[in-house]
Design an enzyme around this catalytic site. Structure first.
Site, short mmCIF file in Angstrom:
data_model
loop_
_atom_site.label_atom_id
_atom_site.label_comp_id
_atom_site.label_asym_id
_atom_site.label_seq_id
_atom_site.Cartn_x
_atom_site.Cartn_y
_atom_site.Cartn_z
CG HIS A 111 89.20 -10.90 1.94
ND1 HIS A 111 90.24 -10.74 1.07
CD2 HIS A 111 88.96 -9.67 2.49
CE1 HIS A 111 90.62 -9.47 1.08
NE2 HIS A 111 89.86 -8.81 1.93
CG HIS A 185 92.54 -7.67 5.59
ND1 HIS A 185 92.25 -6.40 6.02
CD2 HIS A 185 91.89 -7.83 4.42
CE1 HIS A 185 91.43 -5.82 5.16
NE2 HIS A 185 91.19 -6.67 4.17
CD GLU A 316 94.18 -6.32 2.05
OE1 GLU A 316 93.54 -7.34 1.69
OE2 GLU A 316 93.69 -5.17 2.02
#
Length: 352
Positions: A111, A185, A316
């Site tokens: 991420h 997210h 996501e």
């Protein structure tokens, strides 16, 4: 007013975070923080018309910066970049040059690194469109930030539409070739906002393959058919029905979405108690479906709710994990002169 602002507290380095609340014509509200571009609250009606918050999060910005939150890394509601999901061993090669990234999810990069887009302050501008109130967020990711090449200019527009949808429109440009995989997210719970688990939600995924992963959640390169596996959601069934058959105690995998027509949903979720429904429309080739497997009750969120295992689920929308190291996957490389554009819409309703 369709957009209102309020203070969200000071970050650990003393910067002021702001909240922007979008309200549509039907009274639905979406609240977004400039810290991480985070969706902190989303009030949508149940089948009796009662508004309820359907996303996990905290009451102020310090919740998103607490040691417990940063250590467990759930990324509640945040915008994710430069690269959503994992890059194997924190390395990739681009145009003959190897780049090294933080291994913040050992042994891999996750991420965007230690200080990804979820941990920066975005500049914000409220507005209105023909579809509903908007919030435009901008961030300039400097060349070398978290090890990535190129100055990357990112714009994300949240729109709360009059049709009761939350739309995210992403756009980015760069002055050097760079991997890019932007997503959001948010953890959803369509019933009790995290005070009960999501195993009773019914999920339908328009996907007949998923990316097989190794023990560190890095794709092997195989795109395996879901038929006959616990990953088969081509017909709707409850999330908890076969979750016990999945290694690791829950879903945390990328599904390969089948092509859909314009405006056609590729994901549908129904929560039978509240009657709320969620449909997802996206132009992305994949979706990471995650069931909050690592939540363990140590985090206390809004309204004093302790978030236990499976308190929320994430959808996501994305390109595939570790794509820079898999030439056979759809490319995630953005080059100078090109503009990255993508759109995902979360549509809310109730069962007929």
């Amino acid at each position: 007013m369709p957009v209102s602002t309020s203070a969200f507290g000071l970050t650990t380095d003393g910067a002021a975070a702001q909240l922007y609340t979008l309200t549509n014509a039907h009274g639905l509200t979406a609240t977004i923080s400039t810290y991480g571009g985070t969706l902190t609250s989303l009030l949508v009606p149940d089948q009796a018309g009662r508004l309820g918050d359907v996303v996990l999060g905290f009451d102020d910005v310090r919740g998103y910066q607490s040691p417990e939150f940063l250590q467990s890394g759930p990324y509640f509601g945040a915008l994710i970049g430069r690269y959503g999901n994992r890059i194997a061993r924190g390395r990739f090669t681009l145009d003959g040059q190897e780049y090294t990234l933080a291994r913040n999810n050992a042994p891999n990069h996750l991420h965007g690194g230690r200080r990804g887009f979820d941990k920066v302050l975005w500049t914000a501008q409220a507005g209105e469109s023909a579809d509903g109130p908007t919030l435009t967020l901008r961030y300039l990711s400097a060349d070398g930030e978290e090890g990535y090449p190129g100055n990357l200019s990112v714009t994300v527009v949240y729109t709360l539409t009059s049709a009761n949808a939350l739309r995210l429109a992403y756009e980015a440009t760069t002055d050097q070739a760079t991997p890019l995989n932007l997503t959001n997210h948010t953890y959803f719970n369509l019933n009790l906002g995290g005070s009960a688990d999501i195993l009773g939600h019914e999920l339908e995924l328009r996907a007949d393959r998923y990316t097989v992963v190794d023990e560190t959640l890095i794709p092997t390169g195989e795109l395996r058919a879901v038929a006959g596996t616990p990953f088969d959601f081509t017909a709707p069934h409850r999330i908890g029905t076969r979750i016990g058959e999945v290694a690791g105690g829950g879903y945390d995998h990328n599904w390969v979405l089948k092509p859909a027509g314009a405006g056609e949903a590729v994901i549908r979720v129904v929560e039978p108690v509240s009657g709320r429904t969620l449909e997802v429309v996206t132009d992305q080739p994949g979706v990471q479906f995650y069931t909050g497997n690592f939540l363990d009750g140590t985090l206390t969120g809004k309204h004093g709710v302790r978030y236990g295992r499976h308190a929320g689920f994430c959808l996501e929308t994305q390109h595939f994990p570790d794509s820079p190291n898999h030439p056979g996957f759809p490319s995630t490389i953005l080059r100078p002169g090109s503009v990255f554009r993508s759109q995902t819409e979360y549509r809310f309703g109730v069962q007929a």
